[in-house]
Each structure stands twice: as structure tokens, then as C-alpha cells.
Design a protein around this motif. Structure first.
Motif, mmCIF file in Angstrom:
data_model
loop_
_atom_site.group_PDB
_atom_site.id
_atom_site.type_symbol
_atom_site.label_atom_id
_atom_site.label_comp_id
_atom_site.label_asym_id
_atom_site.label_seq_id
_atom_site.Cartn_x
_atom_site.Cartn_y
_atom_site.Cartn_z
ATOM 1 N N THR A 1 -1.107 3.668 -2.084
ATOM 2 C CA THR A 1 -2.557 4.013 -1.585
ATOM 3 C C THR A 1 -2.453 4.556 -0.024
ATOM 4 O O THR A 1 -3.355 5.352 0.493
ATOM 5 C CB THR A 1 -2.832 2.370 -1.261
ATOM 6 N N TYR A 2 -1.042 4.651 0.614
ATOM 7 C CA TYR A 2 -0.890 5.116 1.908
ATOM 8 C C TYR A 2 0.298 6.286 1.552
ATOM 9 O O TYR A 2 1.271 6.091 1.257
ATOM 10 C CB TYR A 2 -0.255 4.220 2.815
ATOM 11 N N ARG B 1 0.601 -1.265 0.167
ATOM 12 C CA ARG B 1 0.029 0.089 -0.004
ATOM 13 C C ARG B 1 0.820 1.414 -0.222
ATOM 14 O O ARG B 1 0.361 2.291 -0.637
ATOM 15 C CB ARG B 1 -0.870 0.127 1.237
#
Lengths: 83, 83
Positions: free
Chosen positions: A26-27, A21
Motif C-alpha cells: 500500500t505504501y 501498509r
DNA sequence: CTTTATTTGTCCGTATGTATG
DNA sequence: ACATACATACGGACAAATAAA
């Protein structure tokens, strides 16, 4: 609920998911990755969540501010040539 | 800004500083030592400041008047013999 | 009397650090 | 790996008492 494979430490599998992620964006940088959030999402003990965070911290993907949380590290200046 | 050592509670280190000021006379009897002043000077949370004040109060170096403040205690009658 | 400022009292929530079983 | 507990620390919010303007 997350499905764990046997024969591999859970904390490694959790770290794998979080690592992906982070690397995929995503993060984003400074995103909070708290132990409790891992406990809740993966249904694991805090003890295990801490091991996952520690692993990612040692990889440089997270940095921990005591009593505040663990956050996604800023992107590292990799690949020098590419301009 | 004050530099905290790791491996020792911040409230203890703050208490140490204030204790020294009291014992040296920098803070005379009745001098106000408010939680907010500690928050601002040391850059700590009020929670932490309260712990420091509580410690000094339990040592007898401060006394707290509810809703008024915490003040430096009058000097204790030490050394009985001296007349 | 009202308003404002200061200060402690109290409570809630989040999060890591540490230790024990 | 899990469960539990406690300590430490930060942030915010609101109440209550006091003093001063």
C-alpha cells in the motif's frame, strides 16, 4: 478516527498499521511517511508519531533523511533460493 | 562536493569556510560572496546560505548592499600602537 | 527606452531535530 | 502521551533594485 486499544503503547499500534501498509505494498518504496501525516491521521502527538517512525526505522522498513522526511525502504533481497 | 559534519549546523560550517578564505586573503576586500554562489558550491538551500552570510555580516567580515550583493569588508584597523 | 541578468528581500510551506513543561 | 516552542534545513515563488547589453 483510529481506535486505540488500552494497555499497549499507541506508538506501537501506529507502527503496526504502517508496517502492514508497507509490507502489503500500500505504501510503495520511497513513499513519504511524515510525522505530521501520522499526527493527523491517528490524532496523536508528534512525540508519539516520532516513536512509531523510530521503531520502523530500526526495523529497516523506513529510512529518514534529515529535514526531508522518512521514506519506505526499498525491498530487501530476502529469500535467496526463489528464482 | 563539500562534506558536512553532522552535529553542527551547516550554515556554521559554511561560514567557517568563508571566514577562512577572507582571513587568508583568498577573498580580498570587496570580493562578492553571493548567496547563489554558496548554494551552488556547497549544495545547500538558499535559506542556509543566507544564515551563513548573516553570521559573517554580524561578525563584520561582510557587508551587504541590498540587491547588489554581500562583499568582503575592508581590513579592520587592528593593532592601534603600530605607527 | 527596453530587455536581460544578477542579487537580495520577503513570504509561504513542509519536515525533522531538539528541548521544555 | 500530550502540547508547545524554537532551530535547522530544504524547496519554491515572486518582488524590487541594480547593472549591463
Amino acid at each position: 478516527m483510529f481506535e486505540f486499544e488500552p494497555d499497549r503503547p499507541r506508538w506501537q499500534q501506529v507502527a503496526d498499521v504502517i508496517r502492514e501498509r508497507i509490507q502489503s505494498g500500500t505504501y510503495p518504496p520511497k513513499h513519504l511517511v511524515s510525522e505530521l501525516s501520522l499526527v493527523q491521521e491517528f490524532g496523536i502527538a508528534r512525540d508519539t508519531a516520532r516513536k512509531a517512525v523510530r521503531a520502523l526505522r530500526e526495523e529497516g522498513l523506513l529510512y529518514t533523511v534529515p529535514h526531508m522526511g522518512s521514506f519506505v525502504s526499498p525491498p530487501s533481497e530476502a529469500q535467496p533460493a526463489a528464482e
